[in-house]
Design a protein around this motif. Structure first.
Motif, mmCIF file in Angstrom:
data_model
loop_
_atom_site.group_PDB
_atom_site.id
_atom_site.type_symbol
_atom_site.label_atom_id
_atom_site.label_comp_id
_atom_site.label_asym_id
_atom_site.label_seq_id
_atom_site.Cartn_x
_atom_site.Cartn_y
_atom_site.Cartn_z
ATOM 1 N N ASN B 507 1.050 -1.431 -0.097
ATOM 2 C CA ASN B 507 -0.333 -0.005 0.073
ATOM 3 C C ASN B 507 1.034 1.432 -0.060
ATOM 4 O OD1 ASN B 507 -2.246 0.699 -0.028
ATOM 5 N ND2 ASN B 507 -3.373 0.601 1.892
ATOM 6 N N ILE B 508 1.811 1.257 -0.982
ATOM 7 C CA ILE B 508 2.657 2.662 -1.346
ATOM 8 C C ILE B 508 1.736 3.578 -1.474
ATOM 9 C CG2 ILE B 508 4.801 3.380 -1.981
ATOM 10 C CD1 ILE B 508 6.499 0.594 -1.115
ATOM 11 N N TRP B 509 1.421 2.935 -2.298
ATOM 12 C CA TRP B 509 0.293 4.669 -3.067
ATOM 13 C C TRP B 509 -0.149 4.833 -2.650
ATOM 14 C CZ3 TRP B 509 1.146 7.352 -7.532
ATOM 15 C CH2 TRP B 509 2.608 6.384 -8.597
ATOM 16 N N ARG B 510 -0.627 4.682 -1.035
ATOM 17 C CA ARG B 510 -2.387 5.339 -0.457
ATOM 18 C C ARG B 510 -1.626 6.563 -0.354
ATOM 19 N NH1 ARG B 510 -2.022 6.600 5.437
ATOM 20 N NH2 ARG B 510 -0.321 5.945 5.297
ATOM 21 N N ASP B 511 -2.637 7.208 -0.289
ATOM 22 C CA ASP B 511 -2.635 8.860 -0.015
ATOM 23 C C ASP B 511 -1.337 9.390 -0.923
ATOM 24 O OD1 ASP B 511 -4.926 8.371 1.457
ATOM 25 O OD2 ASP B 511 -3.634 8.903 3.529
ATOM 26 N N ARG B 512 -0.527 9.319 -1.916
ATOM 27 C CA ARG B 512 0.522 9.453 -2.393
ATOM 28 C C ARG B 512 -0.019 10.116 -3.418
ATOM 29 N NH1 ARG B 512 5.656 9.214 -0.681
ATOM 30 N NH2 ARG B 512 5.932 7.763 0.862
ATOM 31 N N GLU B 513 0.815 11.386 -4.616
ATOM 32 C CA GLU B 513 0.292 11.784 -5.463
ATOM 33 C C GLU B 513 1.064 11.491 -5.934
ATOM 34 O OE1 GLU B 513 -0.292 16.533 -6.318
ATOM 35 O OE2 GLU B 513 -0.942 16.138 -3.832
ATOM 36 N N ASP B 514 0.462 10.823 -7.377
ATOM 37 C CA ASP B 514 1.304 10.565 -8.811
ATOM 38 C C ASP B 514 1.545 11.693 -9.668
ATOM 39 O OD1 ASP B 514 2.376 9.622 -10.804
ATOM 40 O OD2 ASP B 514 0.826 8.421 -11.667
ATOM 41 N N LEU B 515 3.204 12.224 -9.706
ATOM 42 C CA LEU B 515 3.631 13.272 -10.295
ATOM 43 C C LEU B 515 4.293 12.637 -11.016
ATOM 44 C CD1 LEU B 515 4.132 15.370 -7.244
ATOM 45 C CD2 LEU B 515 2.248 15.795 -8.321
ATOM 46 N N ARG B 516 4.217 11.521 -11.482
ATOM 47 C CA ARG B 516 5.160 11.039 -12.469
ATOM 48 C C ARG B 516 5.516 11.708 -13.711
ATOM 49 N NH1 ARG B 516 4.192 4.597 -12.148
ATOM 50 N NH2 ARG B 516 1.940 5.934 -11.727
ATOM 51 N N ASP B 517 4.214 12.524 -14.561
ATOM 52 C CA ASP B 517 4.419 13.160 -15.103
ATOM 53 C C ASP B 517 4.855 14.740 -15.188
ATOM 54 O OD1 ASP B 517 3.380 10.722 -16.589
ATOM 55 O OD2 ASP B 517 1.026 11.537 -16.311
ATOM 56 N N VAL B 518 5.354 15.087 -14.128
ATOM 57 C CA VAL B 518 5.690 16.451 -14.176
ATOM 58 C C VAL B 518 7.478 16.109 -14.342
ATOM 59 C CG1 VAL B 518 5.964 17.670 -12.120
ATOM 60 C CG2 VAL B 518 3.459 16.782 -12.134
ATOM 61 N N ILE B 519 7.442 17.071 -15.209
ATOM 62 C CA ILE B 519 8.813 16.832 -15.840
ATOM 63 C C ILE B 519 9.049 18.193 -14.582
ATOM 64 C CG2 ILE B 519 10.503 18.425 -17.325
ATOM 65 C CD1 ILE B 519 7.588 19.092 -19.053
ATOM 66 N N VAL B 520 9.880 16.947 -13.482
ATOM 67 C CA VAL B 520 11.156 17.204 -12.532
ATOM 68 C C VAL B 520 11.962 17.145 -12.532
ATOM 69 C CG1 VAL B 520 11.575 16.489 -10.866
ATOM 70 C CG2 VAL B 520 9.196 16.845 -10.753
ATOM 71 N N LYS B 628 8.668 10.729 -11.253
ATOM 72 C CA LYS B 628 10.031 10.056 -12.544
ATOM 73 C C LYS B 628 10.776 11.947 -12.957
ATOM 74 C CE LYS B 628 9.889 7.192 -15.924
ATOM 75 N NZ LYS B 628 9.028 5.942 -16.441
ATOM 76 N N PRO B 629 12.195 12.092 -11.990
ATOM 77 C CA PRO B 629 13.289 12.788 -12.883
ATOM 78 C C PRO B 629 13.456 12.937 -14.270
ATOM 79 C CG PRO B 629 14.127 12.002 -10.736
ATOM 80 C CD PRO B 629 12.368 11.084 -11.081
ATOM 81 N N LYS B 630 13.137 14.317 -15.321
ATOM 82 C CA LYS B 630 13.530 13.675 -16.484
ATOM 83 C C LYS B 630 15.085 13.995 -16.880
ATOM 84 C CE LYS B 630 9.009 13.408 -16.905
ATOM 85 N NZ LYS B 630 8.424 12.537 -15.676
ATOM 86 N N ALA B 631 15.865 14.851 -15.465
ATOM 87 C CA ALA B 631 17.014 14.942 -15.821
ATOM 88 C C ALA B 631 17.739 15.159 -14.695
ATOM 89 C CB ALA B 631 17.357 15.966 -17.027
ATOM 90 N N ALA B 632 18.863 15.364 -15.128
ATOM 91 C CA ALA B 632 20.453 15.252 -13.299
ATOM 92 C C ALA B 632 20.928 16.175 -14.112
ATOM 93 C CB ALA B 632 20.250 14.189 -12.961
ATOM 94 N N PHE B 633 21.056 17.262 -14.092
ATOM 95 C CA PHE B 633 21.900 18.599 -13.674
ATOM 96 C C PHE B 633 23.327 18.484 -13.184
ATOM 97 C CE2 PHE B 633 18.385 20.263 -16.412
ATOM 98 C CZ PHE B 633 18.503 19.400 -17.897
ATOM 99 N N THR B 634 24.148 19.187 -13.653
ATOM 100 C CA THR B 634 25.086 19.538 -12.761
ATOM 101 C C THR B 634 24.845 20.918 -13.216
ATOM 102 O OG1 THR B 634 27.009 19.945 -14.692
ATOM 103 C CG2 THR B 634 26.930 17.996 -13.369
ATOM 104 N N TYR B 635 25.645 21.926 -12.107
ATOM 105 C CA TYR B 635 25.263 23.227 -11.604
ATOM 106 C C TYR B 635 25.859 24.026 -13.309
ATOM 107 C CZ TYR B 635 24.430 22.955 -7.286
ATOM 108 O OH TYR B 635 23.563 22.725 -5.863
#
Lengths: 334, 993
Positions: B507-520, B628-635
């Motif tokens: 039940n990990i998804w309980r009360d969790r918001e699905d932000l997988r599509d957000v461009i993070v 679901k992050p879309k990228a990992a940048f350095t500064y």
């Protein structure tokens, strides 16, 4: 106790017995005989001194008799400004309602108050005050609370109370304290840059100027402390029950109810021969001539003398039993 | 009857309570006949647990060929714990209850070590409850002091054991009787041994016992100094002159402190002058100054001491001279230092008093501070210190022999005195980093005495230096134990966020918001493995902007009150060294499951705002989520991407959006009075993973994107702080930065006024920020940074606290000019953040709050540890950088030499002036150094200048002046410590001075 209700017939029967020749008492004692007294000291391990005393307990089933528990509790007290130095003694007598089932709670309070007054006034008198209730002069001292609990009353409550009080006070050990102070070296000169530091080290235990001591500590000691100074002085009391021309000792409740007045004499023995009168009370309504009083006081002296010496012997015996004997017995077991 | 045997079964004692009352305490004991002896196969005793003591004892010791068991006295554990803990020390040990209790009574840390020892598997230790066995229980005799009573109890128990062994092993007819093993009483107390001999109990001293062991050579060094005096009765201790005043008894100290005549505080040594220290106390604004050896009276950095303050006319100002212990005490002889009347002692004395009298010359009264002397120690804070053996203290004829000799160990930390120790491995230990414990410091000895614990490795080897750093800053660095690793998810690195729906068993998804599509996306320094934050931003239809900060959901994995949680709480923070990282949490979490890697579904705790284009907060909400992050940048990558006008994708636009908001947020913060402080940050280039020899040092570069991430983290922290403080006003975990006391700035203000004619307004953080901005020197751009660095040093450090513990008006964060603040954004590497996550999670009704987080005292206790660890971690990190800077400089110097160039020269600024030197800051390398002159110079303390004789004429050097220094790395001859040495090149060459 006066409040024990007996009928006129009973009263006159008891009086007649006492006045008869030879006198006759219900339990077969002669006029100046005591019932069996049993005493145990140190029965309450958490107190600083305690005693359990009973008069006239049935040796076979342990019932009946006057039963008193006394315990001393020492408390650290800060001395307020201009208050008396050297500790205080506060006595308190409480009576278990089961000891006086016929009394209302108001009457019980009155009784407790009366008993407390007699004991407190006598025992807290400056002439008896032990000198070692000091902790830090003008700062801290011990408050000695002597609590006596009457669990059963079968007559002669005053004698019993004073005996129990004496036993508990005898048993009392004052915890050893050492006052500590910080004495600031005002004379300290330029000590810096100087390698040889010698006589200028300050001592924490300088007793010459103890007025500066602010606090105390409890040094570790094999025993529970030292005994109260002058514990031999604690007084013994004798109640002379007066019926007409004669007097008798250790009255039972019925006998107390039958005599109109009683004389309570409290003696303190600084030396075994000559006692000082610490307190005297005339209880009851009948008159007593001065001449009679003089004679009675003289008589009382001989009673208290016996009582004093046998009580002291018993107390010393108790000390021995609780320490040395117990230790020896433990040693033998191995 | 119980009352008749009261003297046996009852133990009564008095206790004084904190409020000064005396309480009588009564302990009852019940004696039994079935307390087991712990010897295997004993026919009388049986226990449920396996007995650890072998049937015939140990045959390893040459004095006891029939086998023996060891029964140590309390003093053995009090003085020789290192010996007992050694893995080479393995005789079967009988540990008496009396001994354990006495150890606990005397020293809690030692008691804890003893407890750990009894649980360790490589020792055979049996705890015998002698006070409860009827044969071995004893009663205190009349006039017997507790110590004698315990000694007697230990002897009785030893005697009982010997009888017990012989009774349970009767001779069997027809069989040869094997001799019984002996129970040996080991004690340091000669009187006890004597009494034991009288009652027929075998006893031995520790030293004698160890001498008869197999590994005597190695073990003898572990012996603490306490044991050594009996062996050499030639040195009559009584004949020695006391060099230090005696301490007052502890009760006197407490009485004095209570009465306000004495002051209690932590002792801080002065790293520039070993003859000076200070003790900050609440009664004075300035710390109490301690001048001279005997006023410091045998205290060591960190001890809690009690100080007596001298009358005001004897107050002094801190010295303005560098007094180096190595230089002054170079010729002190370890063998006889501290003895009466030796020439050496005189010499030292003369030198030291000169050093003192020179420094105590005329000073302005304003600089005077309370001066006093130590009259007692409340608590020693001694531990094992990393040291080098001082090779000049070795007797030259003995440099190769293995005989015992007394040598000096110089601690790496300048705050500590030299330690005398006796070792037979001195020649081997030279050029090694070793761990030394202080045992005692007698009034007759100039130096503390200690003993060798273990060697860490060759000086300047990476391993030894690294371990020594960790030890020196008390960083717990042992690998995570099994119990801790068992708390990780059983799937290990195969763990994934389960698909939403019926397969989600936990039940990990309980009360969790699905932000997988957000461009993070996440923006971090290069090579970052523990990515704990990610960001997103998008335009809303109403013209506002939605911005989100997503933090790894560590509290999902680290549950309250399990072994992993306790370990993380004890570690407090991840420690970053130049070439290593000591994790707070097992790396599976830190670098994998909780690391917000790109393109992987991860659990997160999100804080999402709606902001106006002017960065005003419209609303904020907090939610647990899956991202679901879309990228990992350095500064650098993020910066380049943002600046590239050709890129118009969503990701780039969201970075631009974030950046525009960050700029406005920062502007607002600055307007509110936030400080822009500077501290020298240096980056070490490691040329390859294998050799990890640094090739160069450069200052860290700051980009716009650094500040982007920072602004949003601050925003998240502030929003979260408000939320948890609202929900849990008593126990919210917050962070504050108290405004510094004005007096801290006095000196800097004075210097600025006198040298540059500038003034610093310290009335508020805003005023300070403004006046720092105008502290500029047109000719010298670095000047402003320098002032900022110096101002930073005047401030207090920020701390975590529990909201119920302090007054609400002291919640503020001075540096950030925020009314309330906390740490929420790095739960992988800071424990406080984990607590904040739990509280926030409870505040939004996601999980109930664990009971411990409702307890103010518990939170306070945890935060105390975290604060301390945090400070230590910073210091360890800095020390690690320093070490590498040293290596880099050395390498550079060598290269320069190869190329035939002169030495390394750098520009530096004078930051402090001393009578015989100047403190300089080399901004390019971010290091601070000291230039000392052998000759005294004309020193003007009022104006912070010194005048040194130049080639033609005298040159005046003042604070903030730019100079050029030659930087060399010199190996300190005595200690083998790599030391940066600086000499002035311009305006004058100081090598001749």
């Amino acid at each position: 106790m006066a409040s024990t209700s007996i009928s006129k017939a009973e009263k006159s029967y008891i009086q007649a017995g006492l006045l008869a020749n030879p006198p006759r008492r219900a339990d077969g004692r002669s006029l100046h005989d005591f019932r069996v007294i049993s005493l145990e000291t140190g029965f309450a391990p958490l107190s600083n001194g305690s005693a359990h005393l009973s008069i006239g307990r049935n040796p076979h089933n342990g019932s009946g008799g006057t039963d008193i528990m006394a315990s001393v509790k020492l408390e650290v007290e800060s001395i307020e400004e201009d208050a008396s130095d050297g500790g205080r003694i506060v006595c308190n007598v409480s009576c278990s309602p089961s000891a006086y089932p016929h009394l209302t709670s108001g009457a019980l309070d009155d009784l407790q108050y009366d008993l407390t007054t007699v004991l407190h006034q006598t025992l807290s008198h400056p002439s008896l005050h032990p000198k070692n209730l000091n902790i830090i002069p003008r700062k801290k001292s011990w408050l000695l609370n002597l609590d006596l609990l009457v669990t059963a009353d079968a007559g002669n409550i005053y004698d019993a109370l004073f005996m129990a009080a004496r036993a508990a006070l005898w048993d009392t050990k004052v915890p050893r304290t050492r006052s500590v102070e910080y004495k600031s070296p005002k004379s300290l000169s330029s000590a810096s840059g100087d390698m040889d530091v010698d006589q200028d080290t300050t001592s924490g235990f300088d007793t010459r100027k103890v007025a500066h001591a602010t606090d105390f500590e409890l040094p570790d000691y094999w025993d529970e402390g030292e005994i109260l100074e002058g514990r031999e002085r604690w007084p013994v009391a004798i109640t002379l029950n007066l019926v007409k021309t004669i007097h008798f000792l250790d009255a039972t409740l019925q006998e107390e109810a039958s005599c109109a007045s009683r004389l309570l004499v409290v003696h303190s023995y600084e030396s075994p021969i000559s006692p000082t009168v610490q307190s005297m009370r005339m209880l009851g309504s009948e008159e007593l001539s001065i001449l009679n009083l003089k004679n009675l006081i003289k008589e009382a002296e001989s009673y208290t003398n016996t009582m004093f010496s046998s009580l002291t012997a018993k107390l010393e015996d108790e000390d021995f039993r609780r320490n040395q004997k117990a230790r020896e017995r433990f040693g033998k077991r191995r | 009857m119980a009352s008749t045997e009261a003297v046996i079964t009852q133990r009564k004692f008095f206790k004084k309570t904190a409020r000064g009352k005396v309480v009588k305490v009564l302990r009852e004991r019940y004696l039994r006949d079935d307390v087991a002896c712990g010897i295997q196969g004993c026919r009388e005793c049986s226990t449920e647990i396996p007995e650890p003591l072998p049937f015939s004892g140990s045959f390893e010791h040459q004095l006891y060929p029939n086998g023996h068991y060891l029964l140590p006295d309390t003093n053995v554990f009090l003085a020789q714990m290192d010996l007992i803990e050694s893995s080479l020390f393995t005789p079967p040990i009988i540990l008496l209850q009396t001994v354990i209790e006495e150890v606990r009574h005397r020293s809690l840390p030692l008691y804890n070590r003893l407890k750990a020892l009894t649980k360790s598997e490589d020792k055979s230790i049996w705890i015998f409850y002698n006070e409860y066995r009827s044969e071995t229980a004893i009663v205190r005799e009349e006039n017997e002091i507790p110590n004698d009573r315990n000694d007697r109890g230990i002897r009785v128990a030893t005697a009982w054991y010997n009888t017990h062994i012989s009774l349970t092993r009767p001779p069997i007819r027809g069989q040869k009787q094997t001799p019984h093993p002996t129970v040996v009483l080991m004690t340091e107390d000669a009187a006890n041994r004597e009494k034991a001999a009288k009652s027929g109990v075998t006893s031995i001293s520790v030293r004698k016992y160890v001498e008869g062991m197999k590994d005597a050579n190695l073990l003898l060094d572990l012996l603490a100094a306490d044991g050594s005096q009996e062996i050499e009765p030639t040195k009559a201790a009584s004949g020695r002159q006391a060099l230090y005043p005696d301490y007052l008894p502890i009760s006197t100290l407490l009485a004095g402190v209570k009465a306000g005549e004495l002051h209690q505080g932590h002792f801080n040594a002065n790293q520039y002058n070993y003859l000076e220290g200070s003790v900050p106390v609440p009664a004075f604004d300035k710390p109490i100054l301690l001048v001279g050896r005997e006023n410091m009276n045998r205290v060591v950095q960190g001890d809690i001491v009690v100080v007596e303050v001298f009358p005001e006319k004897e107050w002094k100002a801190p010295a303005d001279e560098v007094v180096d212990q190595e230089a002054t005490l170079k010729n002190d002889d370890a063998e006889d230092s501290g003895e009466e009347g030796d020439e050496n002692g005189e010499e030292v004395f003369v030198k030291e008093s000169r050093a003192l009298s020179e420094s105590s010359s005329q000073k302005p009264p304003s600089e005077r501070q309370p001066t006093g002397r130590v009259v007692g120690v409340v608590k020693r804070n001694w531990r094992a210190y990393v040291c080098h053996i001082d090779n000049t203290s070795l007797t030259s004829t003995l440099t190769t022999s293995l005989s015992t000799q007394t040598v000096f160990a110089t601690p790496v930390s300048r705050l500590l005195p030299r330690i005398r120790l006796r070792t037979r491995q001195a020649p081997i230990l030279l050029n090694q980093k070793i761990l030394v414990t202080i045992d005692r410091w007698d009034a007759t000895s100039r130096y503390p005495e200690g003993h060798f614990v273990r060697a860490l490795g060759r000086v300047e080897s990476k391993e030894a230096e690294q371990e020594s750093l960790l030890l020196e800053f008390e960083v717990p660095y042992r690998p995570f134990g099994k119990a801790i690793l068992d708390c990780l998810p059983p799937e290990g690195d195969q763990w994934v966020v389960p698909p939403k729906g019926e397969f989600d068993i936990q039940n990990i998804w309980r009360d969790r918001e699905d932000l997988r599509d957000v461009i993070v996306c996440s923006i971090d320094p290069p090579g970052c493995q523990d990515i704990d934050d990610a960001l997103h931003a998008k335009l809303l239809p109403n013209g506002n902007i939605e911005a989100g900060v997503h933090i790894a959901d560590v509290s999902h994995f680290v549950l309250p009150d399990n072994p992993m949680d306790s370990e993380a709480a004890a570690r407090g923070t991840t420690v970053y060294l130049v070439d290593n990282r000591i994790d707070m949490l097992p790396s599976l979490l830190g670098t994998n499951l909780c690391s917000l890697r790109p393109f992987v579904e991860r659990l997160a705790f999100s804080s999402i705002w709606e902001l106006t284009p002017d960065a005003e907060i419209v609303s904020v909400r907090f939610t647990k989520s899956v991202i679901k992050p879309k990228a990992a940048f350095t500064y650098e990558e993020a910066q380049i991407r943002k600046d590239d006008p050709n890129l118009q994708d969503d990701l780039t636009n969201s970075i631009r959006l974030l950046n525009s908001l960050a700029i406005k947020l920062k502007a607002k913060r600055m307007a509110a009075g936030a400080l822009n402080l500077a501290s020298p940050e240096v980056k070490i280039h490691l040329d390859s993973a294998e050799s990890s020899d640094p090739i160069d040092v450069e200052q860290k570069e700051l980009r716009e994107t650094n500040s982007l991430v920072e602004e949003f983290m601050l925003l998240a922290n502030i929003s979260v702080a408000k939320k948890i403080e609202e929900s849990f006003p008593q126990t919210a975990v917050l962070r504050r930065h108290l405004p510094p006391p004005k007096t801290n700035f006095e000196k800097l203000q004075d210097i600025l006024r006198k040298t540059k004619g500038l003034s610093l307004d310290v009335s508020s953080s805003g005023a300070l920020a403004a006046s720092l901005d105008i502290c500029v020197d047109a000719n010298e751009p670095a000047f402003n940074t320098l002032v900022r660095i110096m101002a930073t040093r005047c401030m207090l450090s920020a701390e975590y606290f529990s909201s119920g513990s302090v007054a609400k008006n002291t919640f503020g964060h001075y540096g950030l000019a925020s009314k309330i603040y906390t740490h929420f954004t790095s739960p992988i590497r800071r424990y406080a953040d984990v607590l904040v996550h739990r509280q926030l999670s409870a505040a939004i009704g996601f999980t109930p709050l664990h009971a411990t987080l409702h307890s103010k005292s518990h939170v306070e206790r945890v935060l105390d540890v975290v604060n301390r660890r945090h400070r230590m971690a910073q210091m360890a990190g800095r020390a690690s950088v320093e070490f590498y800077v040293g290596l880099a400089l050395k390498a550079r110097g060598e290269q320069a030499k190869v190329r035939g160039e002169a030495d390394v020269k750098e520009e530096a600024f004078v930051i402090r002036t001393f009578r015989n030197g100047v403190g300089v800051f080399v901004s390019k390398l971010g290091i601070e150094g000291l230039v000392t002159f052998k000759r005294d110079t004309q020193f003007d303390a009022e104006n912070y200048t010194i005048t040194v004789p130049g080639a033609k004429e005298d040159v005046k050097i003042s604070v903030f002046e730019k100079v050029i220094v030659r930087i060399e790395v010199e190996k300190d001859k005595n200690t083998q410590r790599g030391k940066v040495k600086m000499t002035l090149v311009e305006p004058v060459d100081s090598s001749a001075l």
